[in-house]
Design a protein around this motif. Structure first.
Motif, PDB file in Angstrom:
ATOM      1  N   LEU A 101       0.834  -1.212   0.000  1.00 26.58           N
ATOM      2  CA  LEU A 101       0.000   0.000   0.000  1.00 26.58           C
ATOM      3  C   LEU A 101       0.867   1.259   0.000  1.00 26.58           C
ATOM      4  O   LEU A 101       0.529   2.252  -0.644  1.00 26.58           O
ATOM      5  N   ALA A 102       1.968   1.210   0.741  1.00 24.99           N
ATOM      6  CA  ALA A 102       2.844   2.372   0.855  1.00 24.99           C
ATOM      7  C   ALA A 102       3.533   2.701  -0.464  1.00 24.99           C
ATOM      8  O   ALA A 102       3.903   3.850  -0.694  1.00 24.99           O
ATOM      9  N   ILE A 103       3.710   1.718  -1.330  1.00 26.26           N
ATOM     10  CA  ILE A 103       4.359   1.978  -2.620  1.00 26.26           C
ATOM     11  C   ILE A 103       3.604   3.067  -3.374  1.00 26.26           C
ATOM     12  O   ILE A 103       4.203   4.020  -3.876  1.00 26.26           O
ATOM     13  N   PHE A 104       2.299   2.956  -3.429  1.00 22.62           N
ATOM     14  CA  PHE A 104       1.496   3.954  -4.147  1.00 22.62           C
ATOM     15  C   PHE A 104       1.578   5.316  -3.465  1.00 22.62           C
ATOM     16  O   PHE A 104       1.701   6.347  -4.126  1.00 22.62           O
ATOM     17  N   PHE A 105       1.517   5.314  -2.140  1.00 26.27           N
ATOM     18  CA  PHE A 105       1.580   6.565  -1.387  1.00 26.27           C
ATOM     19  C   PHE A 105       2.917   7.263  -1.597  1.00 26.27           C
ATOM     20  O   PHE A 105       2.969   8.470  -1.849  1.00 26.27           O
ATOM     21  N   PHE A 106       4.017   6.509  -1.502  1.00 26.79           N
ATOM     22  CA  PHE A 106       5.340   7.113  -1.635  1.00 26.79           C
ATOM     23  C   PHE A 106       5.638   7.529  -3.073  1.00 26.79           C
ATOM     24  O   PHE A 106       6.428   8.444  -3.291  1.00 26.79           O
ATOM     25  N   LYS A 107       5.055   6.862  -4.056  1.00 20.77           N
ATOM     26  CA  LYS A 107       5.231   7.308  -5.442  1.00 20.77           C
ATOM     27  C   LYS A 107       4.580   8.666  -5.665  1.00 20.77           C
ATOM     28  O   LYS A 107       5.083   9.481  -6.426  1.00 20.77           O
ATOM     29  N   ILE A 108       3.479   8.916  -4.976  1.00 20.57           N
ATOM     30  CA  ILE A 108       2.762  10.187  -5.140  1.00 20.57           C
ATOM     31  C   ILE A 108       3.410  11.297  -4.319  1.00 20.57           C
ATOM     32  O   ILE A 108       3.645  12.399  -4.814  1.00 20.57           O
ATOM     33  N   PHE A 109       3.714  11.023  -3.038  1.00 15.82           N
ATOM     34  CA  PHE A 109       4.155  12.068  -2.116  1.00 15.82           C
ATOM     35  C   PHE A 109       5.652  12.080  -1.830  1.00 15.82           C
ATOM     36  O   PHE A 109       6.131  12.974  -1.149  1.00 15.82           O
ATOM     37  N   VAL A 116       6.167   9.227   6.038  1.00 19.84           N
ATOM     38  CA  VAL A 116       5.880   7.987   6.760  1.00 19.84           C
ATOM     39  C   VAL A 116       4.780   8.239   7.788  1.00 19.84           C
ATOM     40  O   VAL A 116       3.832   7.454   7.918  1.00 19.84           O
ATOM     41  N   ARG A 117       4.885   9.346   8.512  1.00 16.22           N
ATOM     42  CA  ARG A 117       3.853   9.664   9.511  1.00 16.22           C
ATOM     43  C   ARG A 117       2.514   9.968   8.844  1.00 16.22           C
ATOM     44  O   ARG A 117       1.458   9.603   9.368  1.00 16.22           O
ATOM     45  N   LEU A 118       2.528  10.622   7.686  1.00 17.93           N
ATOM     46  CA  LEU A 118       1.278  10.857   6.951  1.00 17.93           C
ATOM     47  C   LEU A 118       0.642   9.545   6.489  1.00 17.93           C
ATOM     48  O   LEU A 118      -0.576   9.379   6.563  1.00 17.93           O
ATOM     49  N   PHE A 119       1.465   8.629   6.029  1.00 14.62           N
ATOM     50  CA  PHE A 119       0.948   7.335   5.595  1.00 14.62           C
ATOM     51  C   PHE A 119       0.338   6.580   6.776  1.00 14.62           C
ATOM     52  O   PHE A 119      -0.736   5.988   6.651  1.00 14.62           O
TER      53      PHE A 119
END
Length: 159
Positions: A101-109, A116-119
């Motif tokens: 799940l974090a892969i998509f989040f980190f690609k965007i942000f 990391v804290r936002l995720f």
């Protein structure tokens, strides 16, 4: 013919339209969510991260490395496809589902301590909303749902 329901404060009141029913149901979601956002998004820039809690996030960044020589501790028997590409586990006691799940989040942000804290705040809010949805589907009183979810949203160990 009018139907009756209890509002957030427990008093019985007639529902005159679907708009009122819709507004009350959204208040049940809104109040604990706002409380969680106030506490969960406070002090995002504090230094330091706990390794056990960010291990899946580190794995997500590692999977996004694009050939960079970033070291990772991966068990040899935890691969989906190819060596060191998509591990199933990130430790003996933790799965890697949040890393995917974090892969998509980190690609965007992008990635860093704040991201990391936002995720993690996004994961916490999604769990809180899922819990509220389940309790409302089980027809638990709106007052009880708001109180329970608000206590959970303000709990420092949950944030």
């Amino acid at each position: 013919m009018s139907t009756f329901t209890s509002n957030l404060f427990g008093s019985i009141m007639p529902i005159t339209s679907n708009k009122e029913k819709y507004a009350i149901s959204w208040l049940i979601f809104l109040l604990p969510s706002l409380l969680f956002c106030v506490f969960g998004l406070k002090d995002l820039g504090l230094p330091g991260l706990y390794m056990d809690s960010v291990n899946p996030d580190y794995m997500a960044v590692w999977m996004l490395r694009d050939g960079l020589g970033i070291p990772a501790w991966i068990y040899p028997d935890n691969y989906i496809a190819g060596i060191y590409n998509y591990p199933l586990l990130n430790s003996l006691y933790g799965g890697n589902s949040t890393a995917y799940l974090a892969i998509f989040f980190f690609k965007i942000f992008g990635y860093g301590a704040v991201e990391v804290r936002l995720f993690h705040a996004f994961l916490g809010l999604s769990l809180l909303l899922s819990m509220i949805w389940c309790l409302t589907k089980w027809r638990i009183s709106g007052v009880a749902v708001v109180l329970f979810a608000s206590v959970l949203a303000a709990d420092p160990t949950y944030i």
